[in-house]
Scaffold this motif. Structure first.
Motif, PDB file in Angstrom:
ATOM      1  N   ALA A  74       0.847  -1.191   0.000  1.00 26.31           N
ATOM      2  CA  ALA A  74       0.000   0.000   0.000  1.00 26.31           C
ATOM      3  C   ALA A  74       0.885   1.245   0.000  1.00 26.31           C
ATOM      4  CB  ALA A  74      -0.892  -0.003   1.236  1.00 26.31           C
ATOM      5  N   GLU A  75       0.323   2.364  -0.410  1.00 26.70           N
ATOM      6  CA  GLU A  75       1.072   3.616  -0.504  1.00 26.70           C
ATOM      7  C   GLU A  75       1.737   3.981   0.822  1.00 26.70           C
ATOM      8  OE1 GLU A  75       0.496   8.280  -1.796  1.00 26.70           O
ATOM      9  OE2 GLU A  75      -1.174   6.896  -2.048  1.00 26.70           O
ATOM     10  N   GLN A  76       1.054   3.751   1.934  1.00 23.38           N
ATOM     11  CA  GLN A  76       1.593   4.069   3.256  1.00 23.38           C
ATOM     12  C   GLN A  76       2.958   3.432   3.484  1.00 23.38           C
ATOM     13  OE1 GLN A  76      -0.584   2.320   6.531  1.00 23.38           O
ATOM     14  NE2 GLN A  76       1.104   2.654   7.925  1.00 23.38           N
ATOM     15  N   ASP A  94       6.644   2.874  -3.378  1.00 21.80           N
ATOM     16  CA  ASP A  94       6.978   3.691  -4.548  1.00 21.80           C
ATOM     17  C   ASP A  94       8.426   4.196  -4.503  1.00 21.80           C
ATOM     18  OD1 ASP A  94       5.617   5.123  -2.376  1.00 21.80           O
ATOM     19  OD2 ASP A  94       6.003   6.928  -3.549  1.00 21.80           O
ATOM     20  N   GLU A 128      -2.201  -3.277  -3.341  1.00 20.18           N
ATOM     21  CA  GLU A 128      -2.489  -2.527  -4.553  1.00 20.18           C
ATOM     22  C   GLU A 128      -1.819  -3.169  -5.763  1.00 20.18           C
ATOM     23  OE1 GLU A 128      -1.887   1.729  -4.171  1.00 20.18           O
ATOM     24  OE2 GLU A 128      -2.393   1.618  -2.032  1.00 20.18           O
ATOM     25  N   ARG A 138      -0.547  -2.125  -8.526  1.00 19.38           N
ATOM     26  CA  ARG A 138       0.700  -1.569  -9.079  1.00 19.38           C
ATOM     27  C   ARG A 138       1.912  -2.023  -8.279  1.00 19.38           C
ATOM     28  NH1 ARG A 138       1.644   4.539  -7.283  1.00 19.38           N
ATOM     29  NH2 ARG A 138       0.522   4.512  -5.312  1.00 19.38           N
ATOM     30  N   TYR A 139       1.760  -2.223  -6.984  1.00 15.37           N
ATOM     31  CA  TYR A 139       2.884  -2.686  -6.167  1.00 15.37           C
ATOM     32  C   TYR A 139       3.104  -4.184  -6.350  1.00 15.37           C
ATOM     33  CZ  TYR A 139       2.260   1.883  -4.001  1.00 15.37           C
ATOM     34  OH  TYR A 139       2.125   3.227  -3.783  1.00 15.37           O
ATOM     35  N   ARG A 175       6.034   5.563   4.360  1.00 19.34           N
ATOM     36  CA  ARG A 175       5.708   6.993   4.269  1.00 19.34           C
ATOM     37  C   ARG A 175       5.348   7.483   5.671  1.00 19.34           C
ATOM     38  NH1 ARG A 175       3.769  10.640   0.369  1.00 19.34           N
ATOM     39  NH2 ARG A 175       3.802   9.032  -1.208  1.00 19.34           N
TER      40      ARG A 175
END
Length: 183
Positions: free
Chosen positions: A26-28, A32, A56, A58-59, A100
């Motif tokens: 996840a973005e958290q 990325d 997600e 994309r990851y 993040r």
């Protein structure tokens, strides 16, 4: 570590560093930051990477792509498995958490207990529980990076791989990590 490598069908030598990740994709979690750093580092440096997680698309696609590109050294196990999670944390040399934000975080504490050196971003519970290692003084428990960018993440991975290549430094770092008490 030998059993973990065999169980995940990686073809990396036991003497090479193994980086583990157990995370929600996840973005958290700062995945990325690894998009540029990991492919380049895998081309330049000799280490293995084992990831357990789901999330997600994309990851997931990113780690699947790395596993296809570097099949002997990178593996993704989708989903969550408590036993495998602890196996990865105990059998890896390095545990990667480039979050993040991380209000608490338990995996860095598990990895410290196992002597698996954490790489973390300086945020939340990660900043509270991992102290950046200083090879000169021998103090610290892991590699901590500040900036939320790919350059900082790459620096942290390279720095930790460099420490791994120095057995006396690495032993001290592992001992420091295992001496932590979060009870």
């Amino acid at each position: 570590k030998e059993l973990l490598i065999a169980a995940t069908r990686l073809e990396t030598a036991v003497a090479r560093p193994l980086i583990g990740m157990v995370t929600r994709l996840a973005e958290q979690k700062g995945i990325d930051l690894l998009f540029d750093a990991l492919p380049a580092l895998l081309q330049e440096r000799d280490f293995g990477l084992l990831v357990l997680g789901s999330g997600e698309p994309r990851y997931v696609a990113f780690f699947e792509g790395l596993a296809r590109r570097f099949p002997a050294r990178v593996a993704l196990r989708s989903g969550y498995d408590e036993a495998l999670a602890h196996f990865i944390e105990a059998g890896s040399d390095i545990f990667l958490m480039p979050s993040r934000y991380e209000p608490c975080g338990l995996n860095q504490m598990y990895s410290l207990r196992y002597g698996t050196v954490p790489i973390v971003r300086n945020t939340g519970g990660l900043a509270d529980s991992v102290r950046h290692f200083n090879p000169g003084s021998g103090q610290g428990t892991g590699c901590v990076f500040n900036d939320y960018d790919a350059t900082a993440a790459r620096w942290a991975i390279e720095t930790t791989l460099d420490w791994f290549a120095m057995p006396n430094i690495w032993q001290r770092l592992m001992q420091n990590a295992m001496a932590q008490d979060f009870s």
